[in-house]
Design an enzyme around this catalytic site. Structure first.
Site, PDB file in Angstrom:
ATOM      1  N   GLN A 175       0.690  -1.172  -0.077  1.00 25.66           N
ATOM      2  CA  GLN A 175       0.082  -0.028   0.064  1.00 25.66           C
ATOM      3  C   GLN A 175       0.724   1.315   0.051  1.00 25.66           C
ATOM      4  O   GLN A 175       1.707   1.408   1.004  1.00 25.66           O
ATOM      5  CB  GLN A 175      -0.664  -0.025   1.408  1.00 25.66           C
ATOM      6  CG  GLN A 175      -1.903   1.207   1.422  1.00 25.66           C
ATOM      7  CD  GLN A 175      -2.667   1.038   2.674  1.00 25.66           C
ATOM      8  OE1 GLN A 175      -2.427   0.200   3.463  1.00 25.66           O
ATOM      9  NE2 GLN A 175      -3.727   2.074   2.435  1.00 25.66           N
ATOM     10  N   SER A 210       1.248   6.665   2.076  1.00 28.47           N
ATOM     11  CA  SER A 210       1.862   7.618   3.108  1.00 28.47           C
ATOM     12  C   SER A 210       3.106   8.187   2.570  1.00 28.47           C
ATOM     13  O   SER A 210       3.718   7.612   1.721  1.00 28.47           O
ATOM     14  CB  SER A 210       2.196   7.111   4.604  1.00 28.47           C
ATOM     15  OG  SER A 210       0.958   6.772   5.393  1.00 28.47           O
ATOM     16  N   SER A 226       4.155  -1.378   4.270  1.00 27.63           N
ATOM     17  CA  SER A 226       4.580  -2.591   4.985  1.00 27.63           C
ATOM     18  C   SER A 226       4.708  -3.728   3.984  1.00 27.63           C
ATOM     19  O   SER A 226       3.934  -3.904   2.842  1.00 27.63           O
ATOM     20  CB  SER A 226       3.093  -3.204   5.873  1.00 27.63           C
ATOM     21  OG  SER A 226       2.832  -2.241   6.825  1.00 27.63           O
ATOM     22  N   GLU A 284     -10.080  -1.458   5.326  1.00 25.55           N
ATOM     23  CA  GLU A 284      -8.953  -1.939   6.492  1.00 25.55           C
ATOM     24  C   GLU A 284      -9.571  -1.991   7.989  1.00 25.55           C
ATOM     25  O   GLU A 284      -9.062  -2.795   8.669  1.00 25.55           O
ATOM     26  CB  GLU A 284      -8.039  -0.590   6.642  1.00 25.55           C
ATOM     27  CG  GLU A 284      -6.831  -0.726   7.492  1.00 25.55           C
ATOM     28  CD  GLU A 284      -5.779   0.220   7.229  1.00 25.55           C
ATOM     29  OE1 GLU A 284      -4.480  -0.044   7.539  1.00 25.55           O
ATOM     30  OE2 GLU A 284      -6.150   1.499   6.948  1.00 25.55           O
TER      31      GLU A 284
END
Length: 411
Positions: free
Chosen positions: A128, A131, A167, A250
């Site tokens: 993902q 950020s 991650s 999520e």
């Protein structure tokens, strides 16, 4: 919302528990208890592919996409039993729980045909890419940009920028990236969600070493990285709506699996307190009792949250509640262990509790800081006035460079 289970649901629990115990006591016994990013990566991916072949990876997927279309409570039961069994933490969580539902909701028929089956089989692992160093809690402030360019084989998006805290990106073949595709735009406008190959040119993935010794997170540098023009989810400019849907996925039923991992951690703390006599300290005993009571409240709150529209106050407060609880549990664990917690050798309960304490410090930062969560509770849940925010800086408009006549003649 029922807070207990029907006989049919308990029968499903027996099916799940029996399968997990057979596999984890048999051919995959070596993966039980593995966690983090420093233990048995290849073996864990083999286990996750076995889950895919056995149909468990798409338990909740609609039948149209080869899923079992399991009910909400059946999904809850699976995640609870998975955590209870000691099965390893999922390395493919992002693809299965976030990317796949987003592709189902916003993807084209071609994207669904191309990506869903390999994702279920863990032949494709996803990262993902949301950020950024200057856009963590302020997700709408992302600055990574993408522009369309013509190529002999067809138009491509060319990406420039940096993502962080991605991650398991070091194990991923593809990323789902929120990027700015409209020049001069700001905030939630002008964003698009692109599917980006991570094994191509212009992609540099750098693991971030954590104080626990592992590297769950990564920096991802995009320097001329390319993806085909059709690899946009939804339509260009619709990225914010797609991202908000992804973040809703999520907070799904996997939260109940998280509850069971918390149960395991609390049991370790209780076991340690009994082993070294700390449970005889009235202050420690009181904190253990409080942790037990709060964990049960957390479970019932999660069930209520999953059973309503997701807009209740329970949904608004849940993340703040569990991160605060988990950090207190980490502090309690270290107090129970005493000096042994500082010098724990890898492999035992003390070492795992030490890791839990260190990792829990980040709970109040990822997926929305506690400060942001309190603002959400105040503004959306309690209807309080919005916090004053400084005006957003608009990007400077760049005028086209003027060419001198002499240079034009030389050209």
């Amino acid at each position: 919302m029922r807070l207990d289970f029907t006989p049919e649901q308990e029968a499903f629990r027996s099916e799940v528990r029996g399968w997990l115990d057979r596999e984890l006591d048999g051919p995959f016994r070596h993966v039980r208890g593995m966690e983090g990013t420093s233990e048995g990566i290849d073996k864990r991916f083999a286990w996750e592919r076995h889950l895919g072949r056995s149909g468990w990876n798409r338990l909740a997927w609609p039948e149209a996409f080869g899923g079992r279309a399991a009910s909400l409570m059946e999904q809850v039961i699976f995640h609870e039993e998975y955590a209870r069994s000691g099965a390893p933490g999922r390395l493919s969580h992002v693809g299965l729980e976030l990317v796949a539902p987003t592709i189902m909701a916003f993807g084209s028929d071609g994207q669904r045909a191309r990506f869903l089956e390999p994702t279920a089989m863990v032949d494709i692992v996803w990262a993902q890419l949301f950020s950024e160093p200057n856009a963590g809690s302020d997700l709408a402030n992302v600055q990574t940009r993408a522009r369309l360019e013509d190529r002999p084989g067809g138009p491509v998006w060319v990406l420039e920028g940096q993502k962080i805290w991605s991650s398991f990106a070091q194990y991923s073949q593809w990323g789902m990236a929120l990027v700015r595709t409209e020049p001069g735009s700001s905030g939630a406008k002008g964003l698009s969600m692109l599917l980006v190959p991570l094994d191509g040119k212009g992609v540099d993935i750098r693991p971030i070493r954590q104080m626990t010794g592992g590297s769950s997170f990564n920096e991802v540098f995009l320097d001329g990285a390319e993806t085909a023009a059709e690899n946009v989810l939804g339509t260009p400019g619709e990225g914010w709506r797609v991202a908000m849907a992804t973040l809703t996925f999520e907070r799904g039923v996997s939260t109940l699996g998280q509850q069971m991992s918390f149960r395991t951690e609390l049991d370790r703390v209780i076991r340690a307190a009994r082993g070294n006599g700390a449970i005889g300290d009235p202050a420690i005993a009181k904190r253990l009792a409080r942790a037990e009571a709060e964990l049960r409240v957390m479970r019932y709150t999660a069930l209520r949250m999953l059973g309503d529209t997701g807009l209740s106050r329970a949904g608004l407060t849940y993340k703040l509640y569990y991160t605060s609880w988990h950090q207190r549990l980490g502090e309690l664990a270290m107090d129970v262990l005493g000096p042994a917690g500082d010098i724990a050798e890898p492999g035992g309960d003390a070492w795992r509790l030490q890791k839990m304490y260190l990792e829990s410090r980040s709970d109040s930062i990822w997926a929305g800081t506690s400060q942001i969560q309190r603002n959400i509770i105040a503004e959306r849940g309690l209807g309080l006035p919005r916090e004053a925010r400084p005006p957003r800086q608009e990007p400077a408009r760049q005028e086209p460079a003027k060419q001198e006549p002499a240079k034009q003649e030389r050209a």
